[in-house]
Write a protein that holds these residues in place. Structure first.
Motif, PDB file in Angstrom:
ATOM      1  N   SER A 149      -9.584  16.460  17.274  1.00  0.00           N
ATOM      2  CA  SER A 149     -10.957  16.927  17.499  1.00  0.00           C
ATOM      3  C   SER A 149     -11.504  16.396  18.812  1.00  0.00           C
ATOM      4  O   SER A 149     -12.186  17.120  19.537  1.00  0.00           O
ATOM      5  CB  SER A 149     -11.868  16.468  16.368  1.00  0.00           C
ATOM      6  N   ALA A 150     -11.224  15.129  19.117  1.00  0.00           N
ATOM      7  CA  ALA A 150     -11.749  14.529  20.343  1.00  0.00           C
ATOM      8  C   ALA A 150     -11.107  15.173  21.578  1.00  0.00           C
ATOM      9  O   ALA A 150     -11.798  15.539  22.538  1.00  0.00           O
ATOM     10  CB  ALA A 150     -11.508  13.021  20.333  1.00  0.00           C
ATOM     11  N   TYR A 200      -0.835   8.378  18.323  1.00  0.00           N
ATOM     12  CA  TYR A 200      -1.954   7.549  18.794  1.00  0.00           C
ATOM     13  C   TYR A 200      -1.656   6.066  18.556  1.00  0.00           C
ATOM     14  O   TYR A 200      -1.824   5.232  19.443  1.00  0.00           O
ATOM     15  CB  TYR A 200      -3.252   7.949  18.081  1.00  0.00           C
ATOM     16  N   LEU A 201      -1.180   5.753  17.352  1.00  0.00           N
ATOM     17  CA  LEU A 201      -0.906   4.343  17.038  1.00  0.00           C
ATOM     18  C   LEU A 201       0.248   3.804  17.874  1.00  0.00           C
ATOM     19  O   LEU A 201       0.232   2.665  18.327  1.00  0.00           O
ATOM     20  CB  LEU A 201      -0.562   4.195  15.555  1.00  0.00           C
ATOM     21  N   ASN A 220       0.832  -1.204   0.000  1.00  0.00           N
ATOM     22  CA  ASN A 220       0.000   0.000   0.000  1.00  0.00           C
ATOM     23  C   ASN A 220       0.868   1.256   0.000  1.00  0.00           C
ATOM     24  O   ASN A 220       1.973   1.235   0.529  1.00  0.00           O
ATOM     25  CB  ASN A 220      -0.906   0.015   1.238  1.00  0.00           C
ATOM     26  N   ASP A 239      -6.418  13.983  12.770  1.00  0.00           N
ATOM     27  CA  ASP A 239      -7.480  14.990  12.795  1.00  0.00           C
ATOM     28  C   ASP A 239      -8.591  14.554  13.756  1.00  0.00           C
ATOM     29  O   ASP A 239      -9.094  15.354  14.553  1.00  0.00           O
ATOM     30  CB  ASP A 239      -8.025  15.151  11.367  1.00  0.00           C
ATOM     31  N   ALA A 240      -8.960  13.264  13.706  1.00  0.00           N
ATOM     32  CA  ALA A 240     -10.023  12.748  14.587  1.00  0.00           C
ATOM     33  C   ALA A 240      -9.594  12.814  16.055  1.00  0.00           C
ATOM     34  O   ALA A 240     -10.393  13.179  16.927  1.00  0.00           O
ATOM     35  CB  ALA A 240     -10.362  11.314  14.200  1.00  0.00           C
ATOM     36  N   MET A 241      -8.341  12.488  16.318  1.00  0.00           N
ATOM     37  CA  MET A 241      -7.864  12.510  17.712  1.00  0.00           C
ATOM     38  C   MET A 241      -7.783  13.949  18.248  1.00  0.00           C
ATOM     39  O   MET A 241      -8.165  14.231  19.373  1.00  0.00           O
ATOM     40  CB  MET A 241      -6.498  11.830  17.828  1.00  0.00           C
ATOM     41  N   PHE A 244      -9.201   2.916  10.159  1.00  0.00           N
ATOM     42  CA  PHE A 244      -7.776   3.008   9.818  1.00  0.00           C
ATOM     43  C   PHE A 244      -7.134   1.621   9.888  1.00  0.00           C
ATOM     44  O   PHE A 244      -6.411   1.204   8.989  1.00  0.00           O
ATOM     45  CB  PHE A 244      -7.074   3.969  10.786  1.00  0.00           C
ATOM     46  N   GLU A 302      -1.062  10.516   4.406  1.00  0.00           N
ATOM     47  CA  GLU A 302      -2.448  10.956   4.221  1.00  0.00           C
ATOM     48  C   GLU A 302      -3.466  10.245   5.109  1.00  0.00           C
ATOM     49  O   GLU A 302      -4.375  10.862   5.640  1.00  0.00           O
ATOM     50  CB  GLU A 302      -2.834  10.864   2.746  1.00  0.00           C
ATOM     51  N   ARG A 303      -3.298   8.940   5.283  1.00  0.00           N
ATOM     52  CA  ARG A 303      -4.215   8.212   6.153  1.00  0.00           C
ATOM     53  C   ARG A 303      -4.016   8.605   7.621  1.00  0.00           C
ATOM     54  O   ARG A 303      -4.969   8.729   8.388  1.00  0.00           O
ATOM     55  CB  ARG A 303      -4.008   6.706   5.997  1.00  0.00           C
ATOM     56  N   LEU A 304      -2.750   8.823   7.984  1.00  0.00           N
ATOM     57  CA  LEU A 304      -2.453   9.230   9.365  1.00  0.00           C
ATOM     58  C   LEU A 304      -3.037  10.610   9.671  1.00  0.00           C
ATOM     59  O   LEU A 304      -3.401  10.906  10.805  1.00  0.00           O
ATOM     60  CB  LEU A 304      -0.942   9.262   9.604  1.00  0.00           C
ATOM     61  N   GLU A 305      -3.082  11.440   8.644  1.00  0.00           N
ATOM     62  CA  GLU A 305      -3.650  12.780   8.778  1.00  0.00           C
ATOM     63  C   GLU A 305      -5.127  12.675   9.183  1.00  0.00           C
ATOM     64  O   GLU A 305      -5.603  13.409  10.054  1.00  0.00           O
ATOM     65  CB  GLU A 305      -3.535  13.440   7.407  1.00  0.00           C
ATOM     66  N   PHE A 306      -5.837  11.744   8.549  1.00  0.00           N
ATOM     67  CA  PHE A 306      -7.251  11.500   8.873  1.00  0.00           C
ATOM     68  C   PHE A 306      -7.390  11.074  10.331  1.00  0.00           C
ATOM     69  O   PHE A 306      -8.233  11.590  11.079  1.00  0.00           O
ATOM     70  CB  PHE A 306      -7.789  10.408   7.931  1.00  0.00           C
ATOM     71  N   LEU A 307      -6.528  10.156  10.744  1.00  0.00           N
ATOM     72  CA  LEU A 307      -6.588   9.646  12.118  1.00  0.00           C
ATOM     73  C   LEU A 307      -6.237  10.744  13.128  1.00  0.00           C
ATOM     74  O   LEU A 307      -6.916  10.932  14.144  1.00  0.00           O
ATOM     75  CB  LEU A 307      -5.618   8.466  12.250  1.00  0.00           C
ATOM     76  N   ALA A 360     -17.699  13.575  19.218  1.00  0.00           N
ATOM     77  CA  ALA A 360     -16.248  13.634  18.989  1.00  0.00           C
ATOM     78  C   ALA A 360     -15.597  12.291  19.315  1.00  0.00           C
ATOM     79  O   ALA A 360     -14.707  11.827  18.589  1.00  0.00           O
ATOM     80  CB  ALA A 360     -15.631  14.745  19.831  1.00  0.00           C
TER      81      ALA A 360
END
Lengths: 246, 246
Positions: free
Chosen positions: A70-71, A141-142, A54, A66-68, B78, A59-64, B67
């Motif tokens: 925000s929380a 986070y990971l 893959n 962003d969610a963290m 992910f 880019e995928r980490l950016e999504f993750l 959130a």
């Protein structure tokens, strides 16, 4: 700007060691699995694939991330502003995690110096700073879990940048607050401004704010006005802390 | 519907005990601080103020829960879909946390039975179910922390509802998958349908799916078609698990 990862591209282990050290310095702790961070600092232009075949980029980490972000910011605002309703909390959060704000954060941490990319990072525009910052949060986070991630966000985002009064638009200028206070308390104050060159040769301005001939706060920024404002804000918070401790 | 909290309004401690038990049953664990859950089940029409004089209702908790849901679902997707890019992950998450989906979740847990409100809950429309569900997630976060909250979301949202193939639109009907498979493998199958009454006297349909005269899966739903689909999905996953274990 020449990337640290590029300079040492001939020696893989030396490069890895330097990268590890640089990440450690930014994080303030040792990474457990450095691979997450390598991904967080890899731009898609590198065209690297991971072991599963893959695309290996942030880019995928950016999504993750962003969610963290925000929380964590949601929980902070929830606790910090018990009088704020749902609409207020939503508005405040979007100010804090705004593109502009995240870019500023990423820039201050000089994250781009670690980016692996085929294209010079200057070409990506300002958003690269915020994107990498989000990806870094995702990697943390990971690597270390939610609580560690939350701690990092407190240290790097909330404590230094989240000033609720300012976000609410209640405080327009910290300089004017300082001046007002000094006049009321009959104190002498002055701002000393000096020019200064940053690490990459960029022009910076330094400011020292003195009250009654004692240096209270220092700051550096890309304009005189910004540096004065930063120093004033620091002085303001230093005073507030003193008052809180009394 | 008469709220449990209303029935016992004359006896505060009895009411509290029943509320605690009902919340415990929904959560699958004992609440530490029941006040968070009281707030999560209080509608603004109650006009109650908390000790700080702030409105006591679920709206702020809804913001927090939303959130946390977004963060947990982001991390799940992910990990679960390593080939999905940022756009895919964003799209899938919004399907999972859609208003419609959250309403379905809240309805299945029959959360409205616990709502404290001046207005009959039927007047609020369908969104009350999803809103209370989000508020409940927020309350769990405050009461027990992120990891507990994540576990709850896994148990109540991800395991029973998040079927990535279906969300991707790849699987339109599990019943047709089952029929196709049986025809290919030359197996006999039949769906037995029976009528059944739910707890609140609502009309429900039960389905038993048998393959080669052996009952493979059972399900109950508000229509025959839904019950057949649910049973087929269960059979499909039961088969998949067997295949995975081989």
């Amino acid at each position: 700007m020449l990337s640290i990862r590029k300079i040492f591209s001939k020696s893989r282990s030396l490069e890895d060691g330097i990268f590890f050290g640089a990440v450690e310095k930014i994080l303030g702790f040792s990474p457990k699995n450095i691979d997450f961070y390598k991904k967080a600092f890899t731009h898609r232009s590198s065209n690297i694939l991971d072991e599963g075949g893959n695309p290996m980029n942030y880019e995928r980490l950016e999504f993750l991330g962003d969610a963290m972000l925000s929380a964590v910011i949601a929980a902070h605002l929830f606790n910090e502003v018990p009088t704020g309703d749902e609409g207020y909390l939503t508005k405040m959060r979007s100010k804090i995690v705004s593109r502009e704000h995240l870019n500023e954060l990423g820039k201050d941490l000089n994250l781009v110096q670690l980016v692996e990319s085929k294209v010079p990072v200057q070409h990506f525009g300002d958003n690269i700073h915020g994107n990498i910052f989000e990806a870094l949060v995702g990697a943390i986070y990971l690597d270390k879990g939610y609580d560690f991630c939350k701690e990092f966000i407190y240290k790097k985002v909330i404590v230094p940048y989240v000033d609720i009064a300012r976000l609410e638009g209640k405080v327009i200028s910290y300089k004017s607050l300082v001046i007002e206070w000094c006049q009321k308390e009959k104190r002498q104050f002055h701002y000393d401004i000096f020019e200064d060159n940053g690490i990459n040769g960029e022009r910076l301005f330094g400011v020292k704010l003195s009250i009654d001939e004692k240096v209270i706060a220092k700051a550096r920024a890309s304009s005189k006005k910004k540096a004065e404002e930063k120093a004033s804000q620091r002085a303001y918070f230093a005073f507030q802390e003193k008052i809180d401790k009394k």
